[in-house]
Design an enzyme around this catalytic site. Structure first.
Site, PDB file in Angstrom:
ATOM      1  N   CYS A  89       0.855  -1.200   0.000  1.00  0.00           N
ATOM      2  CA  CYS A  89       0.000   0.000   0.000  1.00  0.00           C
ATOM      3  C   CYS A  89       0.884   1.240   0.000  1.00  0.00           C
ATOM      4  CB  CYS A  89      -0.877   0.046   1.242  1.00  0.00           C
ATOM      5  SG  CYS A  89      -1.773  -1.460   1.642  1.00  0.00           S
ATOM      6  N   CYS A 125      -8.242  -1.982  -3.898  1.00  0.00           N
ATOM      7  CA  CYS A 125      -6.801  -1.779  -4.111  1.00  0.00           C
ATOM      8  C   CYS A 125      -6.062  -3.109  -4.062  1.00  0.00           C
ATOM      9  CB  CYS A 125      -6.238  -0.782  -3.097  1.00  0.00           C
ATOM     10  SG  CYS A 125      -6.626   0.951  -3.507  1.00  0.00           S
ATOM     11  N   HIS A 171       0.727   4.823  -1.936  1.00  0.00           N
ATOM     12  CA  HIS A 171       0.075   5.901  -1.194  1.00  0.00           C
ATOM     13  C   HIS A 171       1.021   6.744  -0.354  1.00  0.00           C
ATOM     14  CE1 HIS A 171      -3.983   5.024  -2.357  1.00  0.00           C
ATOM     15  NE2 HIS A 171      -3.789   3.749  -2.125  1.00  0.00           N
ATOM     16  N   ARG A 231     -12.968  -0.027  -0.385  1.00  0.00           N
ATOM     17  CA  ARG A 231     -11.915   0.591  -1.190  1.00  0.00           C
ATOM     18  C   ARG A 231     -10.584  -0.157  -1.016  1.00  0.00           C
ATOM     19  NH1 ARG A 231     -10.600   3.479  -5.716  1.00  0.00           N
ATOM     20  NH2 ARG A 231      -8.785   2.130  -5.782  1.00  0.00           N
TER      21      ARG A 231
HETATM   22  C1  HEC Z   1      -0.584   0.586  -7.424  1.00  0.00           C
HETATM   23  C2  HEC Z   1      -1.020   1.666  -6.608  1.00  0.00           C
HETATM   24  C3  HEC Z   1      -1.898   1.384  -5.400  1.00  0.00           C
HETATM   25  C4  HEC Z   1      -1.685   0.479  -4.389  1.00  0.00           C
HETATM   26  C5  HEC Z   1      -0.548  -0.517  -4.248  1.00  0.00           C
HETATM   27  C6  HEC Z   1      -2.762   0.660  -3.449  1.00  0.00           C
HETATM   28  N1  HEC Z   1      -3.598   1.639  -3.872  1.00  0.00           N
HETATM   29 FE1  HEC Z   1      -5.102   2.471  -2.796  1.00  0.00          FE
HETATM   30  N2  HEC Z   1      -5.563   3.670  -4.377  1.00  0.00           N
HETATM   31  C7  HEC Z   1      -4.886   3.703  -5.574  1.00  0.00           C
HETATM   32  C8  HEC Z   1      -5.594   4.555  -6.505  1.00  0.00           C
HETATM   33  C9  HEC Z   1      -5.183   4.845  -7.942  1.00  0.00           C
HETATM   34  C10 HEC Z   1      -6.710   5.065  -5.801  1.00  0.00           C
HETATM   35  C11 HEC Z   1      -7.823   5.949  -6.317  1.00  0.00           C
HETATM   36  C12 HEC Z   1      -7.461   7.364  -6.466  1.00  0.00           C
HETATM   37  C13 HEC Z   1      -8.669   8.085  -7.013  1.00  0.00           C
HETATM   38  O1  HEC Z   1      -8.830   8.106  -8.234  1.00  0.00           O
HETATM   39  O2  HEC Z   1      -9.449   8.603  -6.205  1.00  0.00           O
HETATM   40  C14 HEC Z   1      -6.639   4.492  -4.456  1.00  0.00           C
HETATM   41  C15 HEC Z   1      -7.525   4.807  -3.444  1.00  0.00           C
HETATM   42  C16 HEC Z   1      -7.372   4.389  -2.129  1.00  0.00           C
HETATM   43  C17 HEC Z   1      -8.129   4.894  -1.004  1.00  0.00           C
HETATM   44  C18 HEC Z   1      -9.189   5.993  -1.055  1.00  0.00           C
HETATM   45  C19 HEC Z   1      -8.592   7.343  -0.734  1.00  0.00           C
HETATM   46  C20 HEC Z   1      -9.532   8.475  -1.027  1.00  0.00           C
HETATM   47  O3  HEC Z   1      -9.611   9.404  -0.206  1.00  0.00           O
HETATM   48  O4  HEC Z   1     -10.186   8.483  -2.074  1.00  0.00           O
HETATM   49  C21 HEC Z   1      -7.714   4.218   0.106  1.00  0.00           C
HETATM   50  C22 HEC Z   1      -8.188   4.392   1.531  1.00  0.00           C
HETATM   51  C23 HEC Z   1      -6.703   3.273  -0.328  1.00  0.00           C
HETATM   52  N3  HEC Z   1      -6.516   3.417  -1.686  1.00  0.00           N
HETATM   53  C24 HEC Z   1      -6.046   2.391   0.510  1.00  0.00           C
HETATM   54  C25 HEC Z   1      -5.129   1.427   0.052  1.00  0.00           C
HETATM   55  C26 HEC Z   1      -4.591   0.374   0.875  1.00  0.00           C
HETATM   56  C27 HEC Z   1      -4.911   0.144   2.334  1.00  0.00           C
HETATM   57  C28 HEC Z   1      -3.741  -0.346   0.078  1.00  0.00           C
HETATM   58  C29 HEC Z   1      -2.991  -1.600   0.426  1.00  0.00           C
HETATM   59  C30 HEC Z   1      -3.788  -2.753   0.776  1.00  0.00           C
HETATM   60  C31 HEC Z   1      -3.720   0.306  -1.223  1.00  0.00           C
HETATM   61  N4  HEC Z   1      -4.587   1.334  -1.194  1.00  0.00           N
HETATM   62  C32 HEC Z   1      -2.900  -0.072  -2.278  1.00  0.00           C
HETATM   63  C33 HEC Z   1      -3.702   3.058  -5.868  1.00  0.00           C
HETATM   64  C34 HEC Z   1      -3.114   2.091  -5.080  1.00  0.00           C
END
Ligand code: HEC
Length: 282
Positions: free
Chosen positions: A192, A237, A196, A233
Site C-alpha cells: 500500500c 486496491c 500511497h 476501497r
Molecule cells: C498501485 C497503486 C496502489 C496500491 C498498491 C494501493 N492503492 Fe489504494 N488507491 C490507488 C488509486 C489509484 C486510488 C484511487 C485514487 C482516485 O482516483 O481517487 C486508491 C484509493 C485508495 C483509497 C481511497 C482514498 C480516497 O480518499 O479516495 C484508500 C483508503 C486506499 N486506496 C487504501 C489502500 C490500501 C490500504 C492499500 C494496500 C492494501 C492500497 N490502497 C494499495 C492506488 C493504489
C-alpha cells in the site's frame, strides 16, 4: 511526476524504504506526517482528506461542484430505515448504540479489550444484529451496510476523528495494520505504501495517488451514486495489486483501517464525499 507504466513504477520501487523502527502509534503517525509535510509543505492534513483531488485542481473543482454528492441523500435515507427498523421486542440497531449512534463514529475502529480485537463500525453493527438473532449485513454490500454506514457516519459529521491506541494490546493491533500497509502483497509486488506514501501525489494512470493521512475522513465515498466504505476501497486496491483481497469484515481489514484511521486523528469527519468511477489504473 507521472508513471503510467506499472513496470516503471515497479522499477522505482524495487527498494522500498524500510519502515521506521517501531516506536508506538504516535511516533509512526508523526513520522508519516513529517514525511508528507516535507514533500508537500503547502498541503495540510485537512487538504489531504480530499484524496486524489488534493493534488489535482480539476478533480477538486469537480468534487466541489458535487457537494452533496449525487446519491448521498438517498444512501443516508436508506441507511436510516435500516437503522431504525424494529426487529423482535421493539429492538433496533439504533437501540444498540449510545444516543442512537449519534457522535460515535469518529472513535471507530476501536480496540476492544474484552474480545481482544479491533472493532470496526461494521463489526459493531453485525454484533448487535447477532445478539438479536437477525441476519448479518454483508460488509461489502453498498445497498445495506454501505447505506447504514452512510447514515451512521452522517450522525458524526464534523466530529474530530479520535482513534485511541492505548496499551500494549492495542499498540500490537495498530502495528499489525502498519505492517500490512508496508508489506508487498500480490502479483505486482506492491505495498500500500508503495503507492500511497512513497508516491503520494504522483500520477498513476489518470489519478493522483491519495496519501494515507486523511483517508479515514470522508468515507463512505459516493461513486456513481453508491456508497463505498473504507474497507471496500481497500479490497479494491488489493485486487488491483494482484492480491487476494482479505475477506470483507476480516481482522486484517480491521487492522489496516485502525492504522489508517489513527493517521486521520484530529480531522473533522466529512462523510459522503464524491469520487469518480475508477479508470483502468493498472
Ligand atoms: C498501485 C497503486 C496502489 C496500491 C498498491 C494501493 N492503492 Fe489504494 N488507491 C490507488 C488509486 C489509484 C486510488 C484511487 C485514487 C482516485 O482516483 O481517487 C486508491 C484509493 C485508495 C483509497 C481511497 C482514498 C480516497 O480518499 O479516495 C484508500 C483508503 C486506499 N486506496 C487504501 C489502500 C490500501 C490500504 C492499500 C494496500 C492494501 C492500497 N490502497 C494499495 C492506488 C493504489
Amino acid at each position: 511526476m507521472r508513471f503510467p507504466d506499472p513496470r516503471a513504477l515497479l522499477a522505482t520501487l524495487l527498494v522500498l524504504a524500510a519502515p521506521a523502527a517501531w516506536g508506538g502509534a504516535e511516533q509512526v503517525r508523526a513520522g508519516i506526517l513529517a514525511e508528507l509535510r516535507e514533500r508537500y509543505p503547502a498541503l495540510s492534513p485537512a487538504d489531504m482528506a480530499a484524496g486524489a483531488a488534493a493534488f489535482d485542481a480539476a478533480r477538486l473543482a469537480q468534487a466541489q461542484a458535487r457537494q452533496p454528492a449525487p446519491g448521498a441523500a438517498e444512501a443516508i435515507a436508506a441507511g436510516k430505515r435500516i437503522w431504525t427498523h424494529r426487529f423482535a421486542k421493539g429492538r433496533s440497531l439504533a437501540g444498540c448504540f449510545p444516543n442512537g449512534g449519534r457522535r460515535i463514529a469518529a472513535a471507530y475502529p476501536q480496540y476492544d479489550r474484552r474480545v481482544k480485537r479491533v472493532v470496526t463500525l461494521e463489526t459493531a453493527i453485525n454484533q448487535c444484529l447477532k445478539t438479536y438473532g437477525q441476519p448479518l449485513l454483508d460488509p461489502a454490500d453498498p445497498a445495506t451496510m454501505g447505506a447504514v454506514l452512510a447514515y451512521l457516519r452522517s450522525l458524526s459529521e464534523g466530529q474530530k476523528v479520535a482513534i485511541r491506541v492505548a496499551g500494549a494490546a492495542a499498540e500490537a493491533r495498530f502495528e499489525d495494520g502498519r505492517r500490512l500497509y508496508f508489506t508487498r502483497l500480490g502479483q505486482r509486488n506492491y505495498a500500500c505504501a508503495s503507492c500511497h506514501l512513497r508516491h503520494a501525489g504522483s500520477y498513476f494512470g489518470d489519478a493522483a495517488l491519495p496519501p494515507p493521512v486523511g483517508s479515514a475522513v470522508s468515507w463512505p465515498w459516493l461513486r456513481e451514486g453508491h456508497p463505498v466504505s473504507l474497507q471496500v476501497r481497500i479490497r479494491e486496491c488489493l485486487e488491483r495489486m494482484g492480491a487476494a483481497p482479505f475477506p470483507a469484515g476480516s481482522e486484517e481489514l480491521a487492522q489496516l483501517e485502525y492504522f489508517l484511521a489513527y493517521l486521520s486523528n484530529g480531522l473533522p469527519l466529512r462523510p459522503g464525499a464524491w469520487r469518480p468511477a475508477d479508470g483502468p489504473h493498472m
